[in-house]
Design a protein around this motif. Structure first.
Motif, PDB file in Angstrom:
ATOM      1  N   CYS A 112     106.179 -34.783 -34.220  1.00  0.00           N
ATOM      2  CA  CYS A 112     104.988 -35.401 -34.430  1.00  0.00           C
ATOM      3  C   CYS A 112     104.402 -34.850 -35.700  1.00  0.00           C
ATOM      4  CB  CYS A 112     103.778 -34.815 -33.388  1.00  0.00           C
ATOM      5  SG  CYS A 112     104.198 -35.441 -31.601  1.00  0.00           S
ATOM      6  N   THR A 113     104.507 -33.732 -36.104  1.00  0.00           N
ATOM      7  CA  THR A 113     104.153 -33.316 -37.378  1.00  0.00           C
ATOM      8  C   THR A 113     105.153 -32.278 -37.943  1.00  0.00           C
ATOM      9  OG1 THR A 113     102.046 -33.130 -36.450  1.00  0.00           O
ATOM     10  CG2 THR A 113     102.222 -32.270 -38.391  1.00  0.00           C
ATOM     11  N   THR A 114     105.320 -32.357 -39.336  1.00  0.00           N
ATOM     12  CA  THR A 114     106.173 -31.404 -40.106  1.00  0.00           C
ATOM     13  C   THR A 114     105.464 -30.843 -41.137  1.00  0.00           C
ATOM     14  OG1 THR A 114     107.027 -33.175 -41.586  1.00  0.00           O
ATOM     15  CG2 THR A 114     108.386 -32.802 -39.655  1.00  0.00           C
ATOM     16  N   GLY A 115     105.684 -29.870 -41.669  1.00  0.00           N
ATOM     17  CA  GLY A 115     105.006 -29.134 -42.705  1.00  0.00           C
ATOM     18  C   GLY A 115     105.641 -27.841 -43.080  1.00  0.00           C
ATOM     19  N   TYR A 116     105.190 -27.398 -44.472  1.00  0.00           N
ATOM     20  CA  TYR A 116     105.809 -26.332 -44.969  1.00  0.00           C
ATOM     21  C   TYR A 116     104.643 -24.993 -45.334  1.00  0.00           C
ATOM     22  CZ  TYR A 116     110.005 -28.878 -45.068  1.00  0.00           C
ATOM     23  OH  TYR A 116     111.178 -29.817 -45.017  1.00  0.00           O
ATOM     24  N   PHE A 117     104.748 -24.030 -45.054  1.00  0.00           N
ATOM     25  CA  PHE A 117     103.916 -22.928 -45.306  1.00  0.00           C
ATOM     26  C   PHE A 117     104.365 -22.101 -46.520  1.00  0.00           C
ATOM     27  CE2 PHE A 117     102.338 -25.372 -41.860  1.00  0.00           C
ATOM     28  CZ  PHE A 117     101.077 -25.286 -41.487  1.00  0.00           C
ATOM     29  N   SER A 118     103.326 -21.662 -47.482  1.00  0.00           N
ATOM     30  CA  SER A 118     103.800 -20.493 -48.148  1.00  0.00           C
ATOM     31  C   SER A 118     103.405 -19.107 -47.549  1.00  0.00           C
ATOM     32  CB  SER A 118     103.397 -20.651 -49.595  1.00  0.00           C
ATOM     33  OG  SER A 118     103.926 -19.781 -50.384  1.00  0.00           O
ATOM     34  N   MET A 119     103.962 -18.158 -47.386  1.00  0.00           N
ATOM     35  CA  MET A 119     103.540 -16.969 -46.779  1.00  0.00           C
ATOM     36  C   MET A 119     103.762 -15.937 -47.655  1.00  0.00           C
ATOM     37  SD  MET A 119     102.393 -18.492 -43.895  1.00  0.00           S
ATOM     38  CE  MET A 119     101.939 -17.189 -42.837  1.00  0.00           C
ATOM     39  N   VAL A 120     102.838 -14.844 -47.699  1.00  0.00           N
ATOM     40  CA  VAL A 120     103.012 -13.805 -48.654  1.00  0.00           C
ATOM     41  C   VAL A 120     103.001 -12.512 -47.781  1.00  0.00           C
ATOM     42  CG1 VAL A 120     102.266 -12.362 -50.617  1.00  0.00           C
ATOM     43  CG2 VAL A 120     102.194 -15.124 -50.611  1.00  0.00           C
ATOM     44  N   ALA A 121     103.836 -11.633 -47.952  1.00  0.00           N
ATOM     45  CA  ALA A 121     103.835 -10.514 -47.457  1.00  0.00           C
ATOM     46  C   ALA A 121     103.030  -9.554 -48.234  1.00  0.00           C
ATOM     47  CB  ALA A 121     105.386  -9.680 -47.371  1.00  0.00           C
ATOM     48  N   ILE A 122     101.868  -8.623 -47.394  1.00  0.00           N
ATOM     49  CA  ILE A 122     100.887  -7.984 -48.443  1.00  0.00           C
ATOM     50  C   ILE A 122     101.186  -6.443 -47.981  1.00  0.00           C
ATOM     51  CG2 ILE A 122      99.224  -9.919 -48.557  1.00  0.00           C
ATOM     52  CD1 ILE A 122      97.691  -8.440 -45.983  1.00  0.00           C
TER      53      ILE A 122
END
Length: 166
Positions: A112-122
């Protein structure tokens, strides 16, 4: 952290993470399909879990990239998110998320849906934590996804440099 110490980070492969949920009436619009914002929130959670399990550090979402809504998700359907870290920088990770819907009585599944996420370790102060492990690329699929992640990472960096110079 210099480039030499970056090379000596531990390395690991990224696992495919899965999470499932059933779509209830309060998650749908007047057409009986899942709100886009709820879809994105579910995908964001899946991305956070993949990033957290990969680096074992607190993570936050830095950006969402290339989210494509292919088909609607109906009330009562089971949705399953598959997420994986596909690219690693110093403190950031690009996570790919695929969301599938399944009719619970028939078993038909569709992407149904595809996406890319930029995640940052803090770190404890809320700043970037530059100790994310290196990503092992164990097969052709991982290498192909890594190339997509590198492209996305470069696009994010280009956008950010425009904001600081323009």
């Amino acid at each position: 952290m210099n480039d030499m110490s970056l090379q000596h980070r531990p390395a690991r492969a990224a696992n495919e993470e899965r999470m499932a949920e059933i779509i209830l009436p309060h998650q749908t619009n007047g057409y009986g399909t899942m709100f886009g914002g709820n879809v994105m929130a579910l995908m964001d959670k899946a991305a956070a879990i993949a990033a957290l399990r990969f680096c074992r550090l607190p993570v936050v979402t830095a950006s969402t990239e290339r989210i494509d809504f292919r088909t609607p998700i109906g009330q009562g359907e089971i949705v399953e998110a598959f997420s994986r870290v596909i690219y690693v920088g110093r403190s950031s990770m690009v996570v790919r998320v695929h969301l599938f819907a399944e009719h619970p009585l028939i078993g038909d599944r569709r992407l149904c849906t595809t996406g890319y996420f930029s995640m940052v370790a803090i770190n404890r102060e809320g700043g970037p934590a530059p100790v994310v492990p290196q990503l092992l690329l164990l097969d052709d699929e991982a290498r192909a996804e890594h190339a997509i992640g590198a492209e996305i990472h470069a696009a994010i960096a280009a956008r950010r440099s425009k904001r600081t110079t323009g």
